[in-house]
Design a protein around this motif. Structure first.
Motif, PDB file in Angstrom:
ATOM      1  N   MET A   1       0.856  -1.190   0.000  1.00 55.32           N
ATOM      2  CA  MET A   1       0.000   0.000   0.000  1.00 55.32           C
ATOM      3  C   MET A   1       0.888   1.234   0.000  1.00 55.32           C
ATOM      4  SD  MET A   1      -1.462   2.671   1.724  1.00 55.32           S
ATOM      5  CE  MET A   1      -1.081   2.389   3.444  1.00 55.32           C
ATOM      6  N   GLU A   2       0.624   2.119  -0.955  1.00 48.79           N
ATOM      7  CA  GLU A   2       1.443   3.305  -1.117  1.00 48.79           C
ATOM      8  C   GLU A   2       0.584   4.552  -1.009  1.00 48.79           C
ATOM      9  OE1 GLU A   2       4.952   4.772  -4.147  1.00 48.79           O
ATOM     10  OE2 GLU A   2       3.195   3.776  -4.999  1.00 48.79           O
ATOM     11  N   VAL A   3       1.079   5.541  -0.301  1.00 49.59           N
ATOM     12  CA  VAL A   3       0.419   6.837  -0.215  1.00 49.59           C
ATOM     13  C   VAL A   3       1.111   7.794  -1.172  1.00 49.59           C
ATOM     14  CG1 VAL A   3      -0.259   8.758   1.256  1.00 49.59           C
ATOM     15  CG2 VAL A   3      -0.173   6.443   2.209  1.00 49.59           C
ATOM     16  N   LEU A   4       0.372   8.252  -2.168  1.00 48.32           N
ATOM     17  CA  LEU A   4       0.871   9.284  -3.068  1.00 48.32           C
ATOM     18  C   LEU A   4       0.551  10.647  -2.472  1.00 48.32           C
ATOM     19  CD1 LEU A   4      -0.429   7.780  -6.432  1.00 48.32           C
ATOM     20  CD2 LEU A   4       1.813   7.453  -5.379  1.00 48.32           C
ATOM     21  N   ARG A   5       1.355  11.630  -2.824  1.00 50.09           N
ATOM     22  CA  ARG A   5       1.158  12.980  -2.308  1.00 50.09           C
ATOM     23  C   ARG A   5       1.000  13.959  -3.471  1.00 50.09           C
ATOM     24  NH1 ARG A   5       3.744  10.302   1.774  1.00 50.09           N
ATOM     25  NH2 ARG A   5       3.738  11.238   3.868  1.00 50.09           N
ATOM     26  N   TYR A   6      -0.097  14.709  -3.437  1.00 53.96           N
ATOM     27  CA  TYR A   6      -0.375  15.706  -4.465  1.00 53.96           C
ATOM     28  C   TYR A   6      -0.797  17.008  -3.808  1.00 53.96           C
ATOM     29  CZ  TYR A   6      -0.346  12.288  -8.280  1.00 53.96           C
ATOM     30  OH  TYR A   6       0.030  11.340  -9.205  1.00 53.96           O
ATOM     31  N   ALA A   7      -0.425  18.128  -4.432  1.00 49.12           N
ATOM     32  CA  ALA A   7      -0.944  19.438  -4.043  1.00 49.12           C
ATOM     33  C   ALA A   7      -2.060  19.785  -5.018  1.00 49.12           C
ATOM     34  CB  ALA A   7       0.150  20.491  -4.089  1.00 49.12           C
ATOM     35  N   ALA A   8      -3.270  19.956  -4.494  1.00 45.73           N
ATOM     36  CA  ALA A   8      -4.448  20.180  -5.332  1.00 45.73           C
ATOM     37  C   ALA A   8      -4.697  21.658  -5.557  1.00 45.73           C
ATOM     38  CB  ALA A   8      -5.675  19.538  -4.702  1.00 45.73           C
ATOM     39  N   PHE A   9      -5.280  21.970  -6.714  1.00 47.24           N
ATOM     40  CA  PHE A   9      -5.645  23.319  -7.133  1.00 47.24           C
ATOM     41  C   PHE A   9      -4.420  24.192  -7.373  1.00 47.24           C
ATOM     42  CE2 PHE A   9      -9.413  21.912  -4.646  1.00 47.24           C
ATOM     43  CZ  PHE A   9     -10.296  21.826  -5.728  1.00 47.24           C
ATOM     44  N   THR A  10      -3.379  23.595  -7.917  1.00 46.32           N
ATOM     45  CA  THR A  10      -2.158  24.308  -8.231  1.00 46.32           C
ATOM     46  C   THR A  10      -1.387  23.533  -9.284  1.00 46.32           C
ATOM     47  OG1 THR A  10      -0.101  25.197  -7.306  1.00 46.32           O
ATOM     48  CG2 THR A  10      -0.903  23.145  -6.374  1.00 46.32           C
ATOM     49  N   THR A  11      -0.459  24.218  -9.932  1.00 50.52           N
ATOM     50  CA  THR A  11       0.459  23.547 -10.855  1.00 50.52           C
ATOM     51  C   THR A  11       1.832  23.353 -10.232  1.00 50.52           C
ATOM     52  OG1 THR A  11       1.113  25.667 -11.840  1.00 50.52           O
ATOM     53  CG2 THR A  11      -0.732  24.490 -12.877  1.00 50.52           C
ATOM     54  N   GLU A  12       1.997  23.833  -8.986  1.00 52.57           N
ATOM     55  CA  GLU A  12       3.292  23.757  -8.314  1.00 52.57           C
ATOM     56  C   GLU A  12       3.168  22.962  -7.018  1.00 52.57           C
ATOM     57  OE1 GLU A  12       6.008  24.814  -9.656  1.00 52.57           O
ATOM     58  OE2 GLU A  12       5.021  25.812 -11.354  1.00 52.57           O
ATOM     59  N   PRO A  13       4.119  22.085  -6.725  1.00 53.44           N
ATOM     60  CA  PRO A  13       4.060  21.324  -5.469  1.00 53.44           C
ATOM     61  C   PRO A  13       4.049  22.199  -4.223  1.00 53.44           C
ATOM     62  CG  PRO A  13       5.685  20.374  -6.964  1.00 53.44           C
ATOM     63  CD  PRO A  13       5.258  21.680  -7.575  1.00 53.44           C
ATOM     64  N   SER A  14       4.570  23.415  -4.336  1.00 49.12           N
ATOM     65  CA  SER A  14       4.626  24.314  -3.188  1.00 49.12           C
ATOM     66  C   SER A  14       3.338  25.114  -2.998  1.00 49.12           C
ATOM     67  CB  SER A  14       5.794  25.291  -3.345  1.00 49.12           C
ATOM     68  OG  SER A  14       5.645  26.051  -4.549  1.00 49.12           O
ATOM     69  N   GLY A  15       2.375  24.964  -3.899  1.00 44.57           N
ATOM     70  CA  GLY A  15       1.125  25.698  -3.801  1.00 44.57           C
ATOM     71  C   GLY A  15      -0.030  24.795  -3.425  1.00 44.57           C
ATOM     72  N   GLY A  16      -1.224  25.353  -3.411  1.00 45.16           N
ATOM     73  CA  GLY A  16      -2.436  24.584  -3.220  1.00 45.16           C
ATOM     74  C   GLY A  16      -2.503  23.847  -1.899  1.00 45.16           C
ATOM     75  N   ASN A  17      -3.298  22.784  -1.887  1.00 47.86           N
ATOM     76  CA  ASN A  17      -3.573  22.041  -0.661  1.00 47.86           C
ATOM     77  C   ASN A  17      -3.067  20.612  -0.783  1.00 47.86           C
ATOM     78  OD1 ASN A  17      -4.524  21.305   1.834  1.00 47.86           O
ATOM     79  ND2 ASN A  17      -6.679  21.693   1.386  1.00 47.86           N
ATOM     80  N   PRO A  18      -2.089  20.211   0.019  1.00 49.28           N
ATOM     81  CA  PRO A  18      -1.586  18.839  -0.057  1.00 49.28           C
ATOM     82  C   PRO A  18      -2.637  17.817   0.363  1.00 49.28           C
ATOM     83  CG  PRO A  18      -0.025  20.271   1.075  1.00 49.28           C
ATOM     84  CD  PRO A  18      -1.307  21.037   0.938  1.00 49.28           C
TER      85      PRO A  18
END
Length: 288
Positions: A1-18
């Motif tokens: 089982m793997e947890v992927l991490r995404y920042a939503a509502f952004t094009t940059e990993p440093s933006g949006g909501n993880p």
């Protein structure tokens, strides 16, 4: 089982909501999901279980402290993650709040855009005593509120009081009593507080305290954006069909952009669209 991490509502990993995303949670118990979500530490982690039908998933959402019925930003992150792993929309998410269709497409610059359609929204009055306690917890005054957008409690999969201020600077100075607000929200079953400022007819700025989830603030909140769209339609504060833009996360240094499509039919769900950026290290948390 793997947890992927995404920042939503952004094009940059440093933006949006993880958001954490588990693409196959088959066999996991609720306690296991809660433990993983607490370990990940984001405002929500989505756990998807394939049903066997094409594009159909059972989905549960957990904050670090508790399960929530629906989470918009983790839904957007999940849609983008599925597309990146070869499963494109149309998708069907069965959530505790109801059925949520999710579409995926390629947008500007080749970015994957996910669009969710909320369950049917509705609004309820905000009790005067609850408004008084909300304002006291926020350190706000009635004079801070925008009389053109009256306080209400709005729903589009989760409940969110909507408080609108007439000055953008009031949002920027947000500093609230975490425990006091959390007690009120837990007693009322509210997920976040949708604090908004209306820049013009179709552009909004938002902030969302989230103490019941153990998070001071949600940087970009799809469920609250959908609830806001339903609130505006029900109170005739917009003329649908209309596309709204919600800016959120700027005051946290994690800017996000949410597109909210408000259709004319009052029984129809609100569409919320956005991109999501994969965060690194991908899959840093692995459950064995």
């Amino acid at each position: 089982m793997e947890v992927l991490r995404y920042a939503a509502f952004t094009t940059e990993p440093s933006g949006g909501n993880p958001a954490g995303v588990v693409l196959d949670a088959t066999g996991m118990t609720a306690d296991e999901m809660q433990r993983v979500a607490a370990d990940v530490g984001y405002s929500e982690t989505a756990f998807l279980t394939p049903t066997g039908a094409p594009g159909a998933f059972d989905v549960r959402y957990f904050s670090p402290l508790a399960e929530v019925p629906f989470c918009g930003h983790a839904t957007i992150a999940s849609g983008v993650a599925l597309a990146e792993h070869g499963t494109w929309g149309p998708l069907r998410f069965a959530t505790a709040a109801g059925r949520v269709p999710v579409g995926t497409d390629v947008g500007e610059g080749g970015r994957i855009v996910a669009t969710l359609v909320s369950v049917a929204p509705r609004t309820e009055p905000l009790a005067p005593d609850d408004l008084t306690e909300l304002l006291a917890s926020l350190g706000w005054d009635v004079d801070d509120l925008d009389p053109a957008l009256p306080p209400r409690v709005a729903y589009a999969g989760a409940w969110h009081p909507v408080l609108a201020v007439h000055r953008r600077s009031r949002l920027a100075r947000l500093d609230y009593a975490f425990d006091r607000l959390g007690v009120l929200m837990a007693a009322r079953g509210w997920t976040t507080i949708a604090l908004v400022h209306r820049e013009n007819e179709t552009v909004f700025h938002a902030r969302n305290p989230f103490p019941p989830g153990g998070v001071v603030e949600d940087p970009a909140t799809g469920a609250a954006a959908a609830a806001l769209g339903g609130y505006l339609r029900e109170l005739a504060l917009v003329t649908p069909p209309v596309m709204l833009t919600v800016h959120q996360g700027d005051d946290l240094g994690r800017p996000g952009l949410l597109r909210v499509d408000v259709p004319r039919d009052p029984a129809t769900g609100i569409s919320v669209s956005g991109t999501a950026a994969r965060m690194t290290p991908e899959g840093a948390h692995r459950e064995r």
